[in-house]
Design an enzyme around this catalytic site. Structure first.
Site, PDB file in Angstrom:
ATOM      1  N   SER A 128     -71.070  73.708 -30.510  1.00 27.56           N
ATOM      2  CA  SER A 128     -71.511  75.011 -30.006  1.00 27.56           C
ATOM      3  C   SER A 128     -70.346  75.798 -29.425  1.00 27.56           C
ATOM      4  O   SER A 128     -69.397  75.218 -28.894  1.00 27.56           O
ATOM      5  CB  SER A 128     -72.565  74.781 -28.909  1.00 27.56           C
ATOM      6  OG  SER A 128     -72.782  75.964 -28.167  1.00 27.56           O
ATOM      7  N   TYR A 153     -75.115  70.253 -20.573  1.00 25.57           N
ATOM      8  CA  TYR A 153     -75.350  70.411 -22.021  1.00 25.57           C
ATOM      9  C   TYR A 153     -74.031  70.769 -22.705  1.00 25.57           C
ATOM     10  O   TYR A 153     -73.615  70.140 -23.674  1.00 25.57           O
ATOM     11  CB  TYR A 153     -76.401  71.496 -22.282  1.00 25.57           C
ATOM     12  CG  TYR A 153     -76.282  72.129 -23.641  1.00 25.57           C
ATOM     13  CD1 TYR A 153     -75.670  73.372 -23.786  1.00 25.57           C
ATOM     14  CD2 TYR A 153     -76.742  71.487 -24.779  1.00 25.57           C
ATOM     15  CE1 TYR A 153     -75.524  73.956 -25.035  1.00 25.57           C
ATOM     16  CE2 TYR A 153     -76.604  72.064 -26.033  1.00 25.57           C
ATOM     17  CZ  TYR A 153     -75.986  73.291 -26.149  1.00 25.57           C
ATOM     18  OH  TYR A 153     -75.824  73.864 -27.395  1.00 25.57           O
ATOM     19  N   LYS A 157     -71.301  68.663 -25.471  1.00 26.87           N
ATOM     20  CA  LYS A 157     -70.742  69.157 -26.738  1.00 26.87           C
ATOM     21  C   LYS A 157     -69.227  68.940 -26.724  1.00 26.87           C
ATOM     22  O   LYS A 157     -68.634  68.481 -27.705  1.00 26.87           O
ATOM     23  CB  LYS A 157     -71.059  70.641 -26.943  1.00 26.87           C
ATOM     24  CG  LYS A 157     -72.537  70.944 -27.184  1.00 26.87           C
ATOM     25  CD  LYS A 157     -73.054  70.278 -28.450  1.00 26.87           C
ATOM     26  CE  LYS A 157     -74.499  70.656 -28.738  1.00 26.87           C
ATOM     27  NZ  LYS A 157     -75.054  69.924 -29.892  1.00 26.87           N
ATOM     28  N   ARG A 297     -78.090  86.106 -14.906  1.00 31.67           N
ATOM     29  CA  ARG A 297     -78.512  84.694 -14.923  1.00 31.67           C
ATOM     30  C   ARG A 297     -77.289  83.858 -14.597  1.00 31.67           C
ATOM     31  O   ARG A 297     -76.249  83.998 -15.266  1.00 31.67           O
ATOM     32  CB  ARG A 297     -79.067  84.330 -16.295  1.00 31.67           C
ATOM     33  CG  ARG A 297     -79.486  82.887 -16.462  1.00 31.67           C
ATOM     34  CD  ARG A 297     -80.215  82.654 -17.782  1.00 31.67           C
ATOM     35  NE  ARG A 297     -79.286  82.750 -18.914  1.00 31.67           N
ATOM     36  CZ  ARG A 297     -79.666  82.472 -20.176  1.00 31.67           C
ATOM     37  NH1 ARG A 297     -80.914  82.158 -20.462  1.00 31.67           N
ATOM     38  NH2 ARG A 297     -78.780  82.571 -21.161  1.00 31.67           N
TER      39      ARG A 297
END
Ligand code: WQD
Length: 338
Positions: A128, A153, A157, A297
């Protein structure tokens, strides 16, 4: 007629896995899918069956389960593995780091060990653009350094890419390609497979389509004070079918690579802001979307989009579909889901 390779797709019942399964089958490959259904169910398997006209070869199982993998690799002589199986929620990973490290890293190690034992020498890994964090310069190419991952997460990767780098050195037979997806969006034009978020979607496009379908009251645009043309974040939204086709291109070229461990960006090379995407969605679908501007966010980066030229040069692959195609297909899939 030369028979094409036998390919194992882990996480084959998931969003990217299902779309990639269709492309491999349609290119004449002998495809086997596995999935543990921890984040999916058999809905997309049924969709694949309708598209390809036959039941996909599927086994339910966990990529961390070495006994399951060993039995599978004993019963099937795979040439290659496409490794999708992983947890992928940025948010969930922040609250459950150990679950993410155990699953995403444990499955990679178990898989590579099993491949070595059964002399399966080709792996394509679902990575990603999140590995870049906020790059120093954009468009970002594959030489850009990792930044500290914003989430467990993202860290998995980065770590899985490192595991592949080290295993390719240790295992002289192994060839690996990591594909760094930017933001996969959309659905198969048949509207028989697509994205199936669990619970409230974290990602933008499924939230947009669920709002348009009346399942969500309104979309909040996370941040309108970024240093971008309209203040909202910029991303590189790539049609999931283009992403899927890149995996076929990568496997076809894996033996022509300069090295035994290559990395490719999968993106359109164009940056699109959240507000531009929202407006494009309303244009393409004619649906008036209820949205508001809200606070940023935490963890979001401001702007990232790909320099996809290496994939074009070495894989002979580039995106063919546009954002409007992806938004139209996403909407048609959402209407099918109800
Ligand atoms: C895109 C933009 C949000 C929802 C992550 C992973 C990446 C990949 C895709 C996992 C951001 C904004 C979103 C909403 C919004 N893999 N947004 N309102 O964060 O770029 O990438 O998902 O699936 O590895 O890092 O994707 O779709 O979550 O957000 O304004 O309700 O949309 O702030 O700017 P992201 P995203």
């Amino acid at each position: 007629m030369i028979t094409k390779k036998k390919v194992l797709l882990t996480g084959g019942a998931g969003y990217i896995g299902a779309h990639t399964a269709v492309e491999f089958v349609q290119q004449g490959y002998d495809v086997v899918l596995i999935d543990d259904f921890s984040k999916s169910d058999d809905t997309l398997l049924a969709g694949i069956e309708k598209i390809i006209g036959s039941k996909p070869v599927f086994f339910k199982g966990d990529c961390k389960d070495r006994q399951f993998l060993d039995k599978l690799f004993s019963e099937h002589k795979f040439d290659s593995v496409i490794h999708f199986a992983a947890y992928k929620s940025v948010n969930e990973s922040v609250g459950n780091p150990l679950m993410y490290y155990e699953n995403n890293l444990g499955s990679m190690v178990a898989l590579l060990d099993t491949m070595k034992k059964h002399v399966v020498n080709e792996i394509i890994f679902s990575s990603s653009c999140t590995v870049y964090g906020q790059p120093d310069s954009i468009p970002v190419d594959e030489t850009a350094p990792f930044k500290r991952a914003e989430s467990p997460y993202g860290a998995t990767k980065q770590m899985n890419e490192r595991i592949l780098e080290d295993e390719v050195i240790a295992n002289k037979n192994l060839k690996a390609i990591s594909l760094r997806y930017f933001n996969p969006v959309g659905a198969h034009p048949s509207a028989l497979i697509g994205e199936m978020p669990i619970g409230v979607p974290g990602n933008l496009v499924p939230f947009v389509t669920q709002t348009a379908a009346g399942l969500r009251q309104k979309l909040t645009v996370f941040g309108s004070d970024y240093n971008t043309t309209d203040g909202s974040c910029v991303r590189d939204y790539i049609h999931v079918v283009d992403v899927a086709q890149a995996h076929v291109a990568a496997l076809e070229k894996i033996n022509d690579m300069p090295g035994r461990n290559e990395i490719f960006n999968l993106g359109t090379g164009e940056g699109v802001s959240v507000l531009e995407l929202v407006k494009k969605f309303m244009e393409v679908t004619g649906v008036k979307l209820n949205y508001e501007l809200g606070p940023r966010r935490p963890g979001d980066i401001e702007k990232v989009y790909a320099d996809p030229s290496k994939a074009k040069r070495l894989l002979g692959w580039q995106t063919k579909l546009k954002l409007e195609d992806a938004l139209r297909d996403a909407w048609r899939w959402q209407q099918k889901l109800g």
